[in-house]
Design a protein around this motif. Sequence first.
Motif, mmCIF file in Angstrom:
data_model
loop_
_atom_site.group_PDB
_atom_site.id
_atom_site.type_symbol
_atom_site.label_atom_id
_atom_site.label_comp_id
_atom_site.label_asym_id
_atom_site.label_seq_id
_atom_site.Cartn_x
_atom_site.Cartn_y
_atom_site.Cartn_z
ATOM 1 N N SER A 31 0.828 -1.209 0.000
ATOM 2 C CA SER A 31 0.000 0.000 0.000
ATOM 3 C C SER A 31 0.859 1.255 0.000
ATOM 4 O O SER A 31 0.522 2.253 -0.656
ATOM 5 C CB SER A 31 -0.940 0.010 1.213
ATOM 6 O OG SER A 31 -2.041 -0.841 1.009
ATOM 7 N N ALA A 32 1.961 1.231 0.746
ATOM 8 C CA ALA A 32 2.852 2.387 0.779
ATOM 9 C C ALA A 32 3.465 2.639 -0.598
ATOM 10 O O ALA A 32 3.565 3.796 -1.048
ATOM 11 C CB ALA A 32 3.950 2.171 1.821
ATOM 12 N N ILE A 33 3.843 1.570 -1.297
ATOM 13 C CA ILE A 33 4.417 1.719 -2.632
ATOM 14 C C ILE A 33 3.385 2.276 -3.604
ATOM 15 O O ILE A 33 3.651 3.231 -4.357
ATOM 16 C CB ILE A 33 4.952 0.364 -3.133
ATOM 17 C CG1 ILE A 33 6.146 -0.079 -2.276
ATOM 18 C CG2 ILE A 33 5.360 0.452 -4.603
ATOM 19 C CD1 ILE A 33 6.618 -1.485 -2.593
ATOM 20 N N VAL A 34 2.193 1.694 -3.597
ATOM 21 C CA VAL A 34 1.142 2.119 -4.530
ATOM 22 C C VAL A 34 0.695 3.550 -4.224
ATOM 23 O O VAL A 34 0.566 4.389 -5.132
ATOM 24 C CB VAL A 34 -0.048 1.144 -4.461
ATOM 25 C CG1 VAL A 34 -1.243 1.708 -5.215
ATOM 26 C CG2 VAL A 34 0.348 -0.207 -5.034
ATOM 27 N N THR A 35 0.463 3.848 -2.945
ATOM 28 C CA THR A 35 0.005 5.183 -2.573
ATOM 29 C C THR A 35 1.065 6.231 -2.855
ATOM 30 O O THR A 35 0.785 7.272 -3.467
ATOM 31 C CB THR A 35 -0.376 5.219 -1.081
ATOM 32 O OG1 THR A 35 -1.412 4.268 -0.834
ATOM 33 C CG2 THR A 35 -0.855 6.600 -0.678
ATOM 34 N N GLY A 36 2.300 5.971 -2.414
ATOM 35 C CA GLY A 36 3.375 6.929 -2.657
ATOM 36 C C GLY A 36 3.637 7.140 -4.130
ATOM 37 O O GLY A 36 3.818 8.291 -4.587
ATOM 38 N N ALA A 47 -3.568 10.829 -1.061
ATOM 39 C CA ALA A 47 -3.023 9.678 -0.334
ATOM 40 C C ALA A 47 -4.111 8.955 0.452
ATOM 41 O O ALA A 47 -4.142 7.711 0.493
ATOM 42 C CB ALA A 47 -1.899 10.132 0.596
ATOM 43 N N LEU A 48 -5.007 9.708 1.071
ATOM 44 C CA LEU A 48 -6.105 9.085 1.814
ATOM 45 C C LEU A 48 -6.983 8.257 0.884
ATOM 46 O O LEU A 48 -7.402 7.144 1.220
ATOM 47 C CB LEU A 48 -6.936 10.157 2.522
ATOM 48 C CG LEU A 48 -6.266 10.886 3.685
ATOM 49 C CD1 LEU A 48 -7.173 11.997 4.204
ATOM 50 C CD2 LEU A 48 -5.939 9.921 4.810
ATOM 51 N N TRP A 49 -7.259 8.796 -0.300
ATOM 52 C CA TRP A 49 -8.104 8.052 -1.244
ATOM 53 C C TRP A 49 -7.397 6.799 -1.737
ATOM 54 O O TRP A 49 -7.980 5.702 -1.767
ATOM 55 C CB TRP A 49 -8.475 8.937 -2.435
ATOM 56 C CG TRP A 49 -9.386 8.232 -3.394
ATOM 57 C CD1 TRP A 49 -10.746 8.143 -3.333
ATOM 58 C CD2 TRP A 49 -8.990 7.477 -4.550
ATOM 59 N NE1 TRP A 49 -11.225 7.379 -4.387
ATOM 60 C CE2 TRP A 49 -10.173 6.967 -5.142
ATOM 61 C CE3 TRP A 49 -7.756 7.190 -5.139
ATOM 62 C CZ2 TRP A 49 -10.153 6.189 -6.293
ATOM 63 C CZ3 TRP A 49 -7.735 6.405 -6.298
ATOM 64 C CH2 TRP A 49 -8.919 5.922 -6.858
ATOM 65 N N ALA A 50 -6.134 6.938 -2.126
ATOM 66 C CA ALA A 50 -5.394 5.798 -2.657
ATOM 67 C C ALA A 50 -5.195 4.713 -1.599
ATOM 68 O O ALA A 50 -5.288 3.523 -1.891
ATOM 69 C CB ALA A 50 -4.044 6.260 -3.209
ATOM 70 N N TRP A 51 -4.938 5.130 -0.367
ATOM 71 C CA TRP A 51 -4.710 4.151 0.706
ATOM 72 C C TRP A 51 -5.969 3.338 1.003
ATOM 73 O O TRP A 51 -5.888 2.143 1.292
ATOM 74 C CB TRP A 51 -4.241 4.882 1.962
ATOM 75 C CG TRP A 51 -3.876 3.974 3.095
ATOM 76 C CD1 TRP A 51 -4.688 3.500 4.082
ATOM 77 C CD2 TRP A 51 -2.574 3.411 3.364
ATOM 78 N NE1 TRP A 51 -3.998 2.695 4.950
ATOM 79 C CE2 TRP A 51 -2.698 2.624 4.533
ATOM 80 C CE3 TRP A 51 -1.334 3.521 2.744
ATOM 81 C CZ2 TRP A 51 -1.613 1.940 5.076
ATOM 82 C CZ3 TRP A 51 -0.259 2.836 3.285
ATOM 83 C CH2 TRP A 51 -0.398 2.062 4.439
#
Length: 265
Positions: free
Chosen positions: A74-79, A204-208
Amino acid sequence: MNASTSRRLGSIVQQAILILASLAALFPLWFMLWTALRTRDDYFRSPLGWPQGIHWENFVTAFEQNIGRWVLNSAIVTGGSVLLVTLISVPAAYAFVRLPFRGSELLLKLFVFLMVIPPIVMLLPLFALMTALGRVNHFDAVILAYSGLMFPFSVFMMVRYIEAIPHELYEAAFVEGASHLRILWNIVVPLVGPALVTLAIVNALWAWNELLIAVVMLQREESRTLQAGLALLKGKNTMDIPLVMAGATISAIPLLLLYLFGQRV
């Protein structure tokens, strides 16, 4: 009742309403954490009761079921998606404001229209495209999908902030011989810095928290994002609510840290 007493009473009522609203907002967080620290038998005995001791085993079990890997995914995708959409939306917004072209206003209105289209409508075409490209179960497929979905809102938001910059600053920079790229980097970006931070946090909130695209695009367990992994965890442990709540608590911690960071910026 005099004016002073009336103001004091109004202030007390206002504070009471704010306290009740805060408690209502915090109750789900308290329930999630409190449930995560209980055993399954203790929870089913009394879901809202006082726990029979504090148990951290649910968090250990959650990490044993791949949740640490899902957090990293999730950190990779969101970032990646937030970085990509920021890098392309800011120059695009600058071009709309400072380099208008025929049809630019219509295109900006089209972005507003795209903002109201639910992502589920685009899911099938996105999946067909990524399947044809052989990118299913790869992070770049989700990063590109997220960036595309966040792009219209990001451009629309940055256009409004860049429009607020006085034209005199641009004229002075042009007199000094600055190029558009230098103006964007040295003048526009510093001035809209707070807006960029806000935009990054919102995206970031949406992607996470996004689930549907992640479930469809990342089908292998080791490549799942945290929200998709939690859906899998819930499916495998339907009756173990404390374990599911432990996973939900872990997923909320990065968002809480991001919110605290945003408050300081």
